[in-house]
Design a protein around this motif. Structure first.
Motif, short mmCIF file in Angstrom:
data_model
loop_
_atom_site.label_atom_id
_atom_site.label_comp_id
_atom_site.label_asym_id
_atom_site.label_seq_id
_atom_site.Cartn_x
_atom_site.Cartn_y
_atom_site.Cartn_z
N LYS A 99 2.76 -6.60 0.60
CA LYS A 99 3.52 -5.65 -0.19
C LYS A 99 5.01 -5.81 0.11
O LYS A 99 5.40 -6.10 1.25
CB LYS A 99 3.09 -4.21 0.09
CG LYS A 99 1.69 -3.87 -0.38
CD LYS A 99 1.36 -2.41 -0.13
CE LYS A 99 -0.04 -2.05 -0.61
NZ LYS A 99 -0.37 -0.62 -0.37
N GLU A 100 5.81 -5.59 -0.89
CA GLU A 100 7.25 -5.70 -0.75
C GLU A 100 7.76 -4.76 0.34
O GLU A 100 7.35 -3.60 0.42
CB GLU A 100 7.90 -5.33 -2.09
CG GLU A 100 9.37 -5.66 -2.20
CD GLU A 100 9.88 -5.45 -3.62
OE1 GLU A 100 11.00 -5.90 -3.90
OE2 GLU A 100 9.16 -4.85 -4.43
N THR A 128 -5.19 -9.65 -6.29
CA THR A 128 -5.27 -8.19 -6.30
C THR A 128 -4.51 -7.59 -5.12
O THR A 128 -3.69 -6.69 -5.29
CB THR A 128 -6.74 -7.73 -6.27
OG1 THR A 128 -7.39 -8.17 -7.46
CG2 THR A 128 -6.83 -6.21 -6.17
N CYS A 130 -2.18 -8.81 -3.34
CA CYS A 130 -0.75 -9.17 -3.26
C CYS A 130 -0.01 -8.88 -4.57
O CYS A 130 1.08 -9.44 -4.79
CB CYS A 130 -0.60 -10.64 -2.88
SG CYS A 130 -1.27 -11.04 -1.26
N LYS A 131 -0.55 -8.01 -5.40
CA LYS A 131 0.10 -7.72 -6.68
C LYS A 131 1.43 -6.99 -6.50
O LYS A 131 2.25 -6.96 -7.42
CB LYS A 131 -0.84 -6.92 -7.58
CG LYS A 131 -1.23 -5.56 -7.03
CD LYS A 131 -2.26 -4.89 -7.94
CE LYS A 131 -2.72 -3.55 -7.38
NZ LYS A 131 -3.76 -2.92 -8.23
N LYS A 132 1.65 -6.40 -5.30
CA LYS A 132 2.92 -5.73 -5.03
C LYS A 132 3.83 -6.56 -4.13
O LYS A 132 4.71 -6.04 -3.46
CB LYS A 132 2.67 -4.36 -4.41
CG LYS A 132 1.94 -3.40 -5.34
CD LYS A 132 1.77 -2.02 -4.72
CE LYS A 132 1.06 -1.08 -5.68
NZ LYS A 132 0.87 0.28 -5.08
N GLY A 134 6.18 -8.45 -5.02
CA GLY A 134 7.56 -8.35 -5.48
C GLY A 134 8.01 -9.65 -6.14
O GLY A 134 7.85 -10.72 -5.56
N LYS A 135 8.57 -9.54 -7.33
CA LYS A 135 9.00 -10.74 -8.06
C LYS A 135 10.08 -11.50 -7.32
O LYS A 135 10.13 -12.74 -7.35
CB LYS A 135 9.48 -10.34 -9.45
CG LYS A 135 8.38 -9.80 -10.35
CD LYS A 135 8.92 -9.44 -11.73
CE LYS A 135 7.82 -8.91 -12.64
NZ LYS A 135 8.34 -8.54 -13.98
N VAL A 186 2.43 -5.96 5.42
CA VAL A 186 2.84 -4.63 4.96
C VAL A 186 3.57 -3.97 6.13
O VAL A 186 3.18 -4.14 7.29
CB VAL A 186 1.62 -3.78 4.54
CG1 VAL A 186 2.07 -2.44 3.97
CG2 VAL A 186 0.76 -4.53 3.53
#
Length: 427
Positions: A99-100, A128, A130-132, A134-135, A186
Motif C-alpha cells: 500500500k502507498e 488484488t 497491491c491495488k493500492k 499507487g500509480k 504497509v
C-alpha cells in the motif's frame, strides 16, 4: 398477457440456463478439487530424522549447508534495504500486499536505484493485494527500468482464477541470498509491535543452497504471468555451503493432489512427539486437523496456538470464523492464546524444539487450498529456540481461552462465529 407458448419457452430457457450454469460450476469444482491428505501416520521416527520424507512429500528436496537469520517486526526492513542496495546482478521481489506510504516509497526508491544502476529488477505483485500500490510508485519503478508484473489481474483471461491469489512474500538478491516470511509493504509493519498501529511479524534471511529453491518459487509465478525465462549465474549461481542448517521449501500446487504447504503442516502435526507451538494470525483448522491435534495431545504433545484476538486483528471476521471451532479444540486439549494489543502476523510452527515451519501460509483453507504460498521446513534446534522465544515474548500478554468461560460467551458472539465460518474460504 403473453402467449402461453412463449411463457413456456421462457421458463424452459431459464431452467436450461440455470442447468448450464450449475453444470459449469460442477465442472470447475471437479477440475480444481483435490483429495485432502489423511492425517494419520504410523511412525515413531523423530521429525528431525525425516527431512527427506517431508521434502519428498511436498515435492521438494532438503538441502544442507544453509545459514538462517531471524528478523522481527520493523527491523526486518533495515536488513532488507541494506541487502537490496548491495545487489550486484539481480533483485527479485514478490509480495501479496503493498500500500502507498512511507514504507512503499522507500522500497520503490530502493528498487528503482538498483534498476538505474543496470541491475535486473523483477517485481511480482498480487493484483488484488497491491491495488493500492499507487500509480506514482509503479511509474517510478517502471521508468527506472524495473519490470513490474501483476499476478491474476482483473482481465477476462483470468476469470477462472481471480480467487487464486499470490500470497507469497519473498525476495531473492543476486540468486545468493533470500528473504522469506510474512512482512508486507504497509506502514503498519514498521515499528516494533508497540501498539495496534504497528504489527508484529517474522521473516528470515537465508544463505546457502536453499536460495536456489526460493528462486525457483519466484520463477514459477514469474513465468506463469510473463512467459519469460531467466537463466545463468546472475539468478541461479552454484551456491557453496553458508552454514549447517538443513532446509526445504514447500510451494508447489499439483493439479490432483493437496498443495505442498498443506501436506507439510499436516504431516508435521502427525509426527510431533513433544511439542507443537503455532503462531498464526488466521487460525481456522479443518475438522480433520482438529482431530489430529487431539491425537497429538493424547500422545502427550504440548499443543499451543498464539493468535491475535478480534481487537488485535486487521480482519475480525477471520477471528470469529476461527472461534467457531474453539470449543472442539479446547475439549481436545489444545491450549489457545489470544493477543489483544496488535496483529501478530507471523506464520510459524515449531515441532519438538528441533524443526520449524516459517513462511507466508496462514493456517486456514484459503492458504492451504487456494493461494500460492511458500513455507520453509527447517531442521535446526537453534532456529526453533529463536522462534519459540518469539512465542514466549508475546504469550504473557495474551489471554488464554478457558473452556468453561468460552462456552458461556454471548449468543451474538456465537452467531457471528458461525456466520463468518460459512465464508471462511473467501475471507
Amino acid at each position: 398477457m403473453g402467449h402461453p407458448m412463449w411463457n413456456e419457452l421462457s421458463y424452459f430457457l431459464i431452467i436450461a440456463l440455470f442447468g448450464i450454469a450449475l453444470f459449469l460450476l460442477v465442472v470447475l469444482w471437479s477440475v480444481r478439487r483435490h483429495r485432502a491428505p489423511k492425517l494419520r501416520i504410523e511412525c515413531s521416527t523423530p521429525i528431525d530424522d525425516l527431512m527427506p520424507s517431508l521434502a519428498g512429500l511436498t515435492l521438494g528436496t532438503a538441502v544442507a549447508g544453509n545459514a538462517v537469520e531471524v528478523f522481527e517486526n520493523g527491523a526486518f526492513f533495515d536488513a532488507l534495504f541494506e541487502r537490496i542496495s548491495l545487489a550486484q546482478r539481480s533483485v527479485h521481489f514478490e509480495t501479496f500486499l503493498w500500500k502507498e506510504g512511507v514504507l512503499g516509497q522507500r522500497l520503490a526508491d530502493a528498487l528503482s536505484e538498483r534498476a538505474r544502476a543496470g541491475k535486473q529488477v523483477r517485481v511480482l505483485l498480487d493484483a488484488t493485494g497491491c491495488k493500492k500500490l499507487g500509480k506514482a510508485a509503479r511509474q517510478q519503478m517502471e521508468d527506472a527500468g524495473c519490470k513490474v508484473v501483476f499476478f491474476h489481474d482483473k482481465k477476462f483471461r483470468n476469470i477462472g482464477v481471480l480467487n487464486d491469489r499470490d500470497h507469497r512474500k519473498l525476495v531473492v538478491i543476486d540468486g545468493r541470498e533470500a528473504f522469506v516470511g510474512g512482512h508486507c509493504i504497509v506502514d503498519t509493519w514498521l515499528g516494533d509491535a508497540q501498539d495496534n498501529d504497528h504489527f508484529a511479524d517474522v521473516s528470515l534471511r537465508l544463505q546457502g543452497p536453499i536460495v536456489n529453491s526460493v528462486q525457483a518459487a519466484f520463477s514459477e509465478n514469474w513465468v506463469g504471468q510473463t512467459g519469460d525465462l531467466f537463466v545463468g549465474d546472475d539468478v541461479f549461481p552454484a551456491l557453496e555451503p553458508a552454514g549447517d542448517v538443513q532446509i526445504h521449501a514447500a510451494f508447489v500446487k499439483p493439479e490432483s493432489s493437496a498443495p505442498a504447504v498443506k501436506i507439510l503442516h499436516h504431516t508435521a502435526i502427525c509426527l510431533a512427539r513433544k511439542r507443537i507451538w503455532i503462531q498464526n494470525p488466521y487460525f481456522i483448522p479443518e475438522p480433520e486437523a482438529i482431530d489430529a491435534f487431539g491425537d497429538a495431545v493424547s500422545r502427550g504433545v504440548d499443543v499451543r496456538v498464539l493468535m491475535p484476538s478480534t481487537s488485535g486483528s486487521d480482519n475480525p471476521m477471520v477471528q470469529h470464523a476461527g472461534h467457531r471451532n474453539f470449543e472442539k479444540l479446547l475439549r481436545c486439549g489444545v491450549r489457545l492464546f489470544e493477543y489483544p494489543h496488535t496483529l501478530l502476523h507471523q506464520k510459524i510452527m515449531t515441532i519438538d524444539g528441533v524443526w520449524s515451519a516459517v513462511g507466508s501460509s496462514n493456517f486456514d483453507d484459503r492458504s492451504f487450498d487456494t493461494n500460492d504460498e511458500i513455507t520453509l521446513g527447517i531442521k535446526d534446534a537453534a532456529t526453533a529456540r529463536r522462534l519459540d522465544a518469539v512465542f514466549e515474548k508475546y504469550m504473557p500478554h495474551a489471554r488464554e481461552i478457558e473452556l468453561a468461560k468460552w462456552t458461556r460467551r454471548s449468543t451474538w458472539h456465537k452467531m457471528k462465529d458461525n456466520m463468518f465460518y460459512l465464508i471462511n474460504e473467501v475471507l
